[in-house]
Design an enzyme around this catalytic site. Structure first.
Site, PDB file in Angstrom:
ATOM      1  N   ALA A   1     -19.036  40.423 -15.325  1.00 38.88           N
ATOM      2  CA  ALA A   1     -19.662  39.221 -16.304  1.00 38.88           C
ATOM      3  C   ALA A   1     -20.766  38.545 -15.231  1.00 38.88           C
ATOM      4  O   ALA A   1     -21.629  37.973 -15.768  1.00 38.88           O
ATOM      5  CB  ALA A   1     -18.749  38.402 -16.633  1.00 38.88           C
ATOM      6  N   ALA A   2     -20.547  38.537 -13.995  1.00 37.76           N
ATOM      7  CA  ALA A   2     -21.483  37.447 -13.215  1.00 37.76           C
ATOM      8  C   ALA A   2     -22.967  38.163 -13.124  1.00 37.76           C
ATOM      9  O   ALA A   2     -23.101  39.289 -12.959  1.00 37.76           O
ATOM     10  CB  ALA A   2     -20.998  37.363 -11.749  1.00 37.76           C
TER      11      ALA A   2
ATOM     12  N   GLY B   1     -23.459  35.930 -15.541  1.00 36.34           N
ATOM     13  CA  GLY B   1     -22.985  34.988 -16.837  1.00 36.34           C
ATOM     14  C   GLY B   1     -23.925  35.047 -17.862  1.00 36.34           C
ATOM     15  O   GLY B   1     -23.548  34.370 -18.960  1.00 36.34           O
TER      16      GLY B   1
ATOM     17  N   ASP C   1     -15.508  39.386 -12.847  1.00 37.77           N
ATOM     18  CA  ASP C   1     -16.157  40.048 -11.889  1.00 37.77           C
ATOM     19  C   ASP C   1     -15.419  40.045 -10.864  1.00 37.77           C
ATOM     20  O   ASP C   1     -14.684  39.462 -10.400  1.00 37.77           O
ATOM     21  CB  ASP C   1     -17.534  39.072 -11.791  1.00 37.77           C
ATOM     22  CG  ASP C   1     -18.599  40.236 -11.191  1.00 37.77           C
ATOM     23  OD1 ASP C   1     -19.525  40.439 -11.865  1.00 37.77           O
ATOM     24  OD2 ASP C   1     -18.803  40.237 -10.036  1.00 37.77           O
TER      25      ASP C   1
ATOM     26  N   ASP D   1     -11.015  43.567  -9.847  1.00 34.69           N
ATOM     27  CA  ASP D   1     -11.644  44.702  -9.999  1.00 34.69           C
ATOM     28  C   ASP D   1     -11.345  45.304 -11.308  1.00 34.69           C
ATOM     29  O   ASP D   1     -10.240  45.562 -11.851  1.00 34.69           O
ATOM     30  CB  ASP D   1     -11.072  45.934  -9.017  1.00 34.69           C
ATOM     31  CG  ASP D   1     -11.592  47.092  -9.107  1.00 34.69           C
ATOM     32  OD1 ASP D   1     -12.239  47.565 -10.042  1.00 34.69           O
ATOM     33  OD2 ASP D   1     -11.876  47.745  -7.988  1.00 34.69           O
TER      34      ASP D   1
ATOM     35  N   ASP E   1     -21.291  46.214 -19.031  1.00 34.40           N
ATOM     36  CA  ASP E   1     -22.462  45.951 -18.422  1.00 34.40           C
ATOM     37  C   ASP E   1     -22.597  46.470 -16.943  1.00 34.40           C
ATOM     38  O   ASP E   1     -22.312  45.762 -16.161  1.00 34.40           O
ATOM     39  CB  ASP E   1     -23.049  44.725 -18.647  1.00 34.40           C
ATOM     40  CG  ASP E   1     -24.503  44.530 -18.316  1.00 34.40           C
ATOM     41  OD1 ASP E   1     -25.374  45.332 -19.004  1.00 34.40           O
ATOM     42  OD2 ASP E   1     -24.962  43.670 -17.447  1.00 34.40           O
TER      43      ASP E   1
ATOM     44  N   CYS F   1     -29.018  48.460 -16.902  1.00 32.83           N
ATOM     45  CA  CYS F   1     -30.606  48.221 -16.842  1.00 32.83           C
ATOM     46  C   CYS F   1     -31.101  49.457 -15.924  1.00 32.83           C
ATOM     47  O   CYS F   1     -31.866  49.034 -15.334  1.00 32.83           O
ATOM     48  CB  CYS F   1     -30.864  46.834 -16.307  1.00 32.83           C
ATOM     49  SG  CYS F   1     -30.174  46.465 -14.508  1.00 32.83           S
TER      50      CYS F   1
END
Lengths: 167, 301
Positions: free
Chosen positions: B107-108, B110, B130, B157, B177, B230
Site C-alpha cells: 500500500a505505501a 498510499g 506494506d 510481508d 499493486d 506499472c
C-alpha cells in the site's frame, strides 16, 4: 488496573465506570468533548469506535474489530488527552469540524496564510480561550485549516511543521 | 530506451510509444471526496489562477496547470492528492463498496489505498499493508492529510499476512499493486529503466506470484482481486496471473470497462501461451492517453 500498552490499539471503554486502564478516556467523554467544544452533532460519531495507542492518543475508526489490535495505525488520530486540556489534531479538525458551530475562528485570506505558515498572530476574539478551529472561506464554504491555541489576545498556530506552507 | 526494444512486436506504433516515453507527464491530481468535492477543488484552483482540465474517463481526475499542486489550498485541505493518471485505474477496477473489508497488499506510499478508502465512502475496513516500515510513514502521512478514518495500517510481508490481527477472516476485495520494474514510470523517473531487464522481471515474478497467491487465499468466495503493475514486462504481468489461475479452479480473469485507450492483455509471449481469459486484462501505454504505462487484471473467485 492494567497499564497502557503502546504496541497495540485498545478500545476506549464506553463510560468512565467501565474503565480498566488508568487515565484512559471513555468513548462517552470523547464524543461529549467534540460536541461540547465545537457544537458538533453527536450523530457524526455514530458507527465510530475510539481507540488508544500510546497514552492519550485517541483514534477514530468506522469499524468494530475485536480488541486489541496490534497494528501501526487504526483509523484517524483525532485527539490527544491525558493533559489538562484535551487537544484535537489537525487531521481530526479537518475531518470532523466542517460543520462546527462553536469555537471556530474565521480568518481572512492574509490571516489564513500566516496561520498555515505556522506564525502566531494577534487576534480580536472574545470567545473561549483554548483550542479553536481555525477556518477560512474558500470555494463557497467555510473550511477548517487546523487547530489554533488562543490565549491573551494571541492565536498560536498548531499546524504541524510538516504541514506548514508558505504560498 | 534500449530496454524497451523487446516490446516492439507487441506495441502498435512503437516509435510513438518511444517518443511518449521521453516526454514529461502532465501534472494530474485525484480529487479526494472524503474531505472535498470536485466542484470545490476546481473552484479553489481557479481562484488561485490554476487552470484545470477534466478527464472524460473519471470525474475525479484533474489535470492542473501548476508545477506544484502540493503548494495549494486544495492540497492543504486534503481535497486533492498528486497521483499519476493511470495509477488511479486499479482502485476503480477493484470497485470497493462502502462497508466492505478490503486489503491493499503493497500500500505505501498510499495513493491507491487512500483512493480505495474514498471509494468505500470511508466506511468499512481498509487494511493498508506494506512490508517497508520507512515507506509506511508516507502512507500514514497521506491517509492523515486526506482524512481517511477507515484504514488499519499494518507492517507485514504480504506473502505471510495474517488477517486475524485486524479481526478479519476473509476480504471482500484485495488489491495487489505489486512491486515491479516500474518501466511505465519512465516519464517521471528517468532512471526507471536502469534496473529493468528480463532477468529482473523473472526474479520479481516469483515475489509477485507469491503475493497474488496469498491475496487469493484471503479473498472470500465471490470476491474480487485486482492485480496491477506499472511495468510492460509480460513476465511480471500476464505470466504471473496465468500461474495463479492454474492453482485455483474458481479463479477467472474478468472483463472490465474503463474509458481509456488500451491494448488487451497478451495470450502469448516469447513462445509461451497464457490462459485465453488474459485478453480481458488491459495494458495502458504512454502514447495512447498521454500517461504513464500500466497493467491491470480483474480476477474473481
Amino acid at each position: 488496573m492494567r497499564g497502557n500498552d503502546s504496541t497495540q490499539f485498545d478500545r476506549l471503554p464506553e463510560t468512565a465506570a467501565d474503565r480498566e486502564v488508568e487515565g484512559r478516556p471513555s468513548r462517552e467523554a470523547v464524543v461529549e468533548w467534540w460536541t461540547d467544544r465545537f457544537g458538533l452533532d453527536a450523530s457524526i460519531f455514530e458507527g465510530y469506535t475510539f481507540w488508544e495507542k500510546g497514552a492519550g492518543r485517541v483514534w477514530a475508526l468506522p469499524a468494530n474489530p475485536e480488541l486489541p489490535v496490534p497494528v501501526e495505525a487504526l483509523g484517524l488520530n483525532v485527539l490527544r488527552t491525558r493533559q489538562e486540556h484535551w487537544k484535537p489534531t489537525t487531521a481530526g479538525v479537518q475531518r470532523f469540524c466542517r460543520d462546527a458551530t462553536r469555537n471556530v475562528v474565521e480568518l481572512n485570506r492574509e490571516q489564513a496564510e500566516r496561520f498555515l505558515a505556522g506564525d502566531d498572530q494577534e487576534l480580536d476574539w472574545d470567545g473561549d480561550w483554548g483550542y479553536l478551529v481555525a477556518a477560512h472561506d474558500i470555494a463557497d464554504g467555510l473550511e477548517p485549516i487546523g487547530v489554533g491555541l488562543f490565549t491573551y489576545g494571541s492565536l498560536q498556530s498548531m499546524v504541524p511543521k510538516g504541514r506548514r506552507r508558505e504560498f | 530506451m534500449e530496454a524497451m526494444r523487446r516490446y516492439e512486436s507487441i506495441i502498435d506504433d512503437f516509435e510513438a510509444f518511444l517518443d511518449a516515453c521521453e516526454r514529461p507527464l502532465p501534472t494530474v491530481v485525484r480529487v479526494n471526496t472524503i474531505t472535498g468535492s470536485v466542484e470545490r477543488a476546481v473552484a479553489a484552483f481557479e481562484d488561485e489562477g490554476v487552470a484545470v482540465s477534466r478527464r472524460e474517463w473519471s470525474d475525479r481526475v484533474l489535470e492542473v496547470d501548476t508545477e506544484k499542486p502540493g503548494n495549494t489550498w486544495p492540497y492543504v485541505h486534503g481535497w486533492v492528492h498528486g497521483q499519476e493518471e493511470v495509477s488511479a485505474i486499479p482502485a476503480r477496477v477493484l470497485d470497493p463498496q462502502p462497508g466492505e473489508a478490503v486489503w491493499d497488499t503493497c500500500a505505501a506510499p498510499g495513493s491507491k489505498a487512500t483512493q480505495l478508502a474514498d471509494l468505500m465512502d470511508d466506511t468499512g475496513l481498509l487494511v493498508a499493508n506494506d512490508d517497508n516500515l520507512g515507506r509506511l510513514s508516507a502512507l500514514r502521512g497521506n491517509a492523515d492529510r486526506l482524512g481517511v478514518t477507515c484504514a488499519a495500517v499494518t507492517n507485514a510481508d504480504a506473502r505471510r499476512f495474517d488477517p486475524s490481527v485486524v479481526d478479519v477472516d476473509a476480504f471482500d476485495r484485495v488489491l495487489v499493486d505489486a512491486p515491479c520494474t516500474c518501466e511505465g514510470t519512465i516519464r517521471k523517473n528517468l532512471d526507471a529503466l536502469d534496473e529493468a531487464s528480463p532477468g529482473a522481471s523473472r526474479n520479481l515474478a516469483r515475489l509477485q506470484a507469491d503475493i497474488l497467491r496469498r491475496a487469493v487465499e484471503l479473498t472470500r468466495d465471490g470476491g474480487t482481486v485486482v492485480y496491477s503493475t506499472c511495468t510492460f514486462a509480460p513476465e511480471e504481468n500476464e505470466a504471473v496471473v496465468d500461474e495463479i489461475l492454474g492453482e485455483f479452479d474458481a479463479l477467472s480473469v474478468e472483463p472490465y470497462d474503463i474509458a481509456l485507450d488500451h491494448d488487451d492483455g497478451l495470450t502469448e509471449w516469447n513462445g509461451e501461451s497464457y490462459d485465453e481469459s488474459l485478453a480481458n486484462a488491459k495494458r495502458f501505454y504512454p502514447h495512447q492517453n498521454d500517461t504513464g504505462g500500466f497493467f491491470a487484471a480483474k480476477l474473481t473467485l
